[in-house]
Write an enzyme that holds these catalytic residues in place. Structure first.
Site, PDB file in Angstrom:
ATOM      1  N   GLU A 107      -3.311   7.380  -4.316  1.00  0.00           N
ATOM      2  CA  GLU A 107      -3.197   6.136  -3.554  1.00  0.00           C
ATOM      3  C   GLU A 107      -3.080   4.969  -4.523  1.00  0.00           C
ATOM      4  O   GLU A 107      -3.782   4.940  -5.532  1.00  0.00           O
ATOM      5  CB  GLU A 107      -4.465   5.972  -2.708  1.00  0.00           C
ATOM      6  CG  GLU A 107      -4.488   4.707  -1.877  1.00  0.00           C
ATOM      7  CD  GLU A 107      -5.840   4.520  -1.196  1.00  0.00           C
ATOM      8  OE1 GLU A 107      -5.963   4.913  -0.033  1.00  0.00           O
ATOM      9  OE2 GLU A 107      -6.750   3.978  -1.844  1.00  0.00           O
TER      10      GLU A 107
ATOM     11  N   TYR B 142       0.858  -1.185   0.000  1.00  0.00           N
ATOM     12  CA  TYR B 142       0.000   0.000   0.000  1.00  0.00           C
ATOM     13  C   TYR B 142       0.891   1.230   0.000  1.00  0.00           C
ATOM     14  O   TYR B 142       1.817   1.322   0.813  1.00  0.00           O
ATOM     15  CB  TYR B 142      -0.875   0.007   1.266  1.00  0.00           C
ATOM     16  CG  TYR B 142      -1.688   1.277   1.396  1.00  0.00           C
ATOM     17  CD1 TYR B 142      -3.008   1.336   0.957  1.00  0.00           C
ATOM     18  CD2 TYR B 142      -1.125   2.446   1.934  1.00  0.00           C
ATOM     19  CE1 TYR B 142      -3.738   2.509   1.043  1.00  0.00           C
ATOM     20  CE2 TYR B 142      -1.857   3.620   2.020  1.00  0.00           C
ATOM     21  CZ  TYR B 142      -3.157   3.644   1.575  1.00  0.00           C
ATOM     22  OH  TYR B 142      -3.866   4.809   1.647  1.00  0.00           O
TER      23      TYR B 142
END
Ligand code: GDP
Ligand code: MN
Length: 376
Positions: free
Chosen positions: A185, A101
């Site tokens: 993101e 992530y």
């Protein structure tokens, strides 16, 4: 404004971040053709501006063109957290070894960005973050310095990401700067079984205040979903619809927000937030009144103006002229205070409209508007 995954993917690709080959469509038949072009096996992904598509059944692996058409047919029209799926992206599947992530997000309180990274990416990132907060690292990013190779290396190292991700972290920061984004993101950023680093899913939130220089996503603001908000936006008004019955109009965001509180304090509920801004000309007043009055839930309207640079007699003139343009159908309570308040009140008193009454204090005005709304 949030971009769709396929738009984020496009930005990543343009900046040299590796992404799977992919195409978008709104037709199951075309999904079959696209799958054929991409080599048969594809991942079919709902394009909605919300996360959690995988868990909602909006991401499916299809073994071939016929299965891709079938998956597209199931996903198109699906509801994911209140978003209807209008298009799917078909992507070449990637053999995943590990999922990471990474994101950059604006930290408003600190006046900086935060790099957030974890070696436990994928659909379980929230659970991982909750159970083992130390698995997610947060590194402040000085916006003037940006993410240099050294900063990116520090982030990757702290999060336990492999060194090949450093280049992606730098490029991702470049996307954020170039696009005036508040958030970028990638979840998951993956290492494939062959060792390549690929961005499998992307989210980009653009800064609405910079949309005037981003013609590419439709040339500016997205139309608000609420029809009244869309109409107000078309007139350049700062209007937010709420769910009460007292229409609220004022000048200055702070005053309007405290007016909402005072109305609530009187046991009524505000129907909207409407900031006239400085000036409060007849034009703006007429536009504002017409938007507020066309909300069927509105039972009374409270105009709360504190004259600073704008003088209250100019505001009163604006109200009088607005009353010529807009047919008043609901009671209007006006409180004028500050610069030239006495003259402003005299102008309204001289107009003597049967549905307009004045109050001298904010509390008094709110009490009266609340009574009128609950009695109606
Ligand atoms: P989200 O649920 O909205 O975040 O959608 P994602 O695009 O992140 O997809 C959900 C999950 O599907 C990802 O976390 C991956 O685990 C998986 N996934 C998506 N594309 C691929 C792929 O090409 N190969 C593999 N192995 N998994 C994939
Ligand atoms: Mn994802």
């Amino acid at each position: 404004m949030d971009l769709y995954e396929h738009q984020a993917r496009e930005l990543f690709e343009e900046n040299g971040i590796v992404v799977p080959r992919a195409e978008v469509t709104d037709s199951p038949e075309r999904a079959r053709d696209i799958a054929r072009r991409l080599g048969g096996r594809v991942v079919v992904k709902a394009q909605v501006r919300t996360g959690g598509r995988g868990k909602a059944g909006g991401v499916r692996l299809a073994a071939g063109p016929a299965a891709a058409e079938d998956a597209a047919r199931r996903i198109l029209g699906m509801d994911i957290k209140g978003h209807t799926v209008g298009a799917v992206m078909l992507a070449e599947p990637v053999d995943v070894d590990r999922e990471f992530y990474v994101s950059y997000v604006l930290d408003r309180a600190a006046g900086r960005f935060l790099a957030i990274a974890s070696a436990q990416g994928g659909m379980e990132i929230e659970e991982a973050a909750a159970e083992r907060p130390e698995a997610v690292v947060r590194v402040p990013v000085d916006p003037a310095e940006g993410v240099t190779t050294a900063v990116a290396a520090r982030v990757a190292d702290a999060a336990g990401l492999p060194p090949q991700t450093v280049d992606v972290l730098v490029r991702l920061w470049e996307v954020l700067v170039r696009e005036d984004a508040l958030l970028v993101e990638v979840n998951p950023l993956v290492r494939t079984t062959r060792g390549a680093i690929v961005a499998l899913d992307g989210k980009v939130t653009l800064d609405d205040n910079a949309l005037f220089r981003r013609t590419r996503w439709g040339g500016g603001r997205t139309t608000p979903a609420d029809p009244l908000e869309a109409r107000a936006a078309g007139k350049g008004l700062t209007y937010v619809r709420l769910d009460g019955e007292v229409g609220v109009i004022g000048n200055g965001a702070g005053l309007v927000m405290s007016t909402l509180d005072v109305v609530a304090g009187q046991g009524a509920r505000p129907a909207n937030f409407l900031d006239l801004g400085g000036g409060a000309s007849a034009r703006v007043m007429a536009d504002g009144l017409s938007v507020v009055l066309s909300d069927p839930a509105v039972k009374s309207v409270l105009v709360n103006v504190f004259g600073g640079i704008t003088s209250c007699d100019a505001v009163a003139d604006g109200i009088v002229r607005a009353l010529e343009e807009v047919r008043l159908t609901k009671p209007l309570v006006v409180r004028l205070d500050g610069n030239n308040a006495a003259r402003g009140r005299a102008v309204l008193a001289a107009r003597a409209h049967p549905l307009v009454e004045q109050a001298t204090t904010m509390d008094g005005a709110a009490r009266r508007a609340a009574r009128l709304a609950t009695a109606a």
